[in-house]
Design a protein around this motif. Structure first.
Motif, PDB file in Angstrom:
ATOM      1  N   UNK A 155      56.208  44.046  17.893  1.00  0.00           N
ATOM      2  CA  UNK A 155      56.813  44.399  16.797  1.00  0.00           C
ATOM      3  C   UNK A 155      56.035  45.149  15.211  1.00  0.00           C
ATOM      4  N   UNK A 156      56.511  45.938  15.324  1.00  0.00           N
ATOM      5  CA  UNK A 156      56.753  47.045  14.143  1.00  0.00           C
ATOM      6  C   UNK A 156      56.387  46.721  12.897  1.00  0.00           C
ATOM      7  N   UNK A 157      55.411  46.463  12.240  1.00  0.00           N
ATOM      8  CA  UNK A 157      55.372  45.752  10.502  1.00  0.00           C
ATOM      9  C   UNK A 157      54.720  47.049   9.848  1.00  0.00           C
ATOM     10  N   UNK A 158      54.800  47.078   8.803  1.00  0.00           N
ATOM     11  CA  UNK A 158      54.147  47.031   7.271  1.00  0.00           C
ATOM     12  C   UNK A 158      54.437  46.484   6.142  1.00  0.00           C
TER      13      UNK A 158
ATOM     14  N   UNK B 298      54.079  34.100  16.098  1.00  0.00           N
ATOM     15  CA  UNK B 298      52.581  34.933  15.452  1.00  0.00           C
ATOM     16  C   UNK B 298      51.983  35.442  15.816  1.00  0.00           C
ATOM     17  N   UNK B 299      51.691  36.448  15.380  1.00  0.00           N
ATOM     18  CA  UNK B 299      51.124  37.833  15.884  1.00  0.00           C
ATOM     19  C   UNK B 299      50.719  37.813  16.012  1.00  0.00           C
TER      20      UNK B 299
ATOM     21  N   UNK C 248      49.732  37.911   9.642  1.00  0.00           N
ATOM     22  CA  UNK C 248      48.237  37.655   9.907  1.00  0.00           C
ATOM     23  C   UNK C 248      48.275  35.814   9.810  1.00  0.00           C
ATOM     24  N   UNK C 249      47.418  35.689  10.060  1.00  0.00           N
ATOM     25  CA  UNK C 249      47.096  34.177   9.471  1.00  0.00           C
ATOM     26  C   UNK C 249      47.721  33.601   8.134  1.00  0.00           C
TER      27      UNK C 249
ATOM     28  N   UNK D  47      53.242  39.287  20.396  1.00  0.00           N
ATOM     29  CA  UNK D  47      53.388  37.987  19.810  1.00  0.00           C
ATOM     30  C   UNK D  47      52.056  37.166  20.470  1.00  0.00           C
ATOM     31  N   UNK D  48      51.419  36.535  19.894  1.00  0.00           N
ATOM     32  CA  UNK D  48      50.446  35.213  19.849  1.00  0.00           C
ATOM     33  C   UNK D  48      50.802  34.266  20.488  1.00  0.00           C
TER      34      UNK D  48
END
Length: 161
Positions: free
Chosen positions: A100-103, A127-128, A23-24, A114-115
């Protein structure tokens, strides 16, 4: 971003720390591990009866609670070594989208795209972002573009969803 593009960037920046901004301003902790690489196939039918098929590479990132105070990030070289080993066992599809899987405790499990990416002398940052769900069959369903955000855009009996 395609899997081969991601791997090429890691190869071009082997000496850098590998960071993920989910996140930003919010980064996956330095205590992350690459715990799983999934070669997935999506074989789908949308609400307008359109058939679609594609492949994805999903890289799971997990923060180790035992290493929560860690401050140095995994290097692109180490990540590339993990991915190359996986590729030798279960080949990844080079042209597949990489996700990418993440928590974590404050961020629900999500598959992130990927942004963008950036690098400097000592790190490369991916940057995701989360892509919003969307109707792929707007034309078939008769969903006007200006009504996309409206709750009435897929009204009962409209033929959509």
């Amino acid at each position: 971003m395609k899997t081969n593009e991601f791997l090429e960037l890691l190869n071009d920046h082997k000496d850098k720390s590998l960071l993920f901004e989910y996140q930003p301003g919010a980064f996956v902790g330095a205590n992350y591990h690459i715990t799983e690489i999934k070669n997935t196939t999506i074989d789908s039918v949308d609400c307008g009866a359109g058939v679609d098929f594609w492949k994805e590479t999903i890289i799971q990132l997990w923060e180790s609670p035992e290493e929560k105070d860690k401050t140095s990030f995994m290097s692109a070289f180490k990540a590339l070594g993990i991915l190359n080993k996986v590729n030798s066992i279960k080949p990844m599809v080079a042209a597949a989208e990489v996700k990418f899987e993440y928590s974590n405790a404050n961020f629900n499990t999500a598959q992130l795209f990927v942004e963008d990416y950036a690098w400097n002398n000592d790190k490369i940052i991916f940057k995701l972002s989360v892509k919003k769900t969307d109707c792929k069959a707007k034309e078939t369903c008769g969903v006007p573009v200006e009504m996309e955000a409206s709750s009435s855009s897929c009204a009962p009996g409209s033929g959509c969803c």
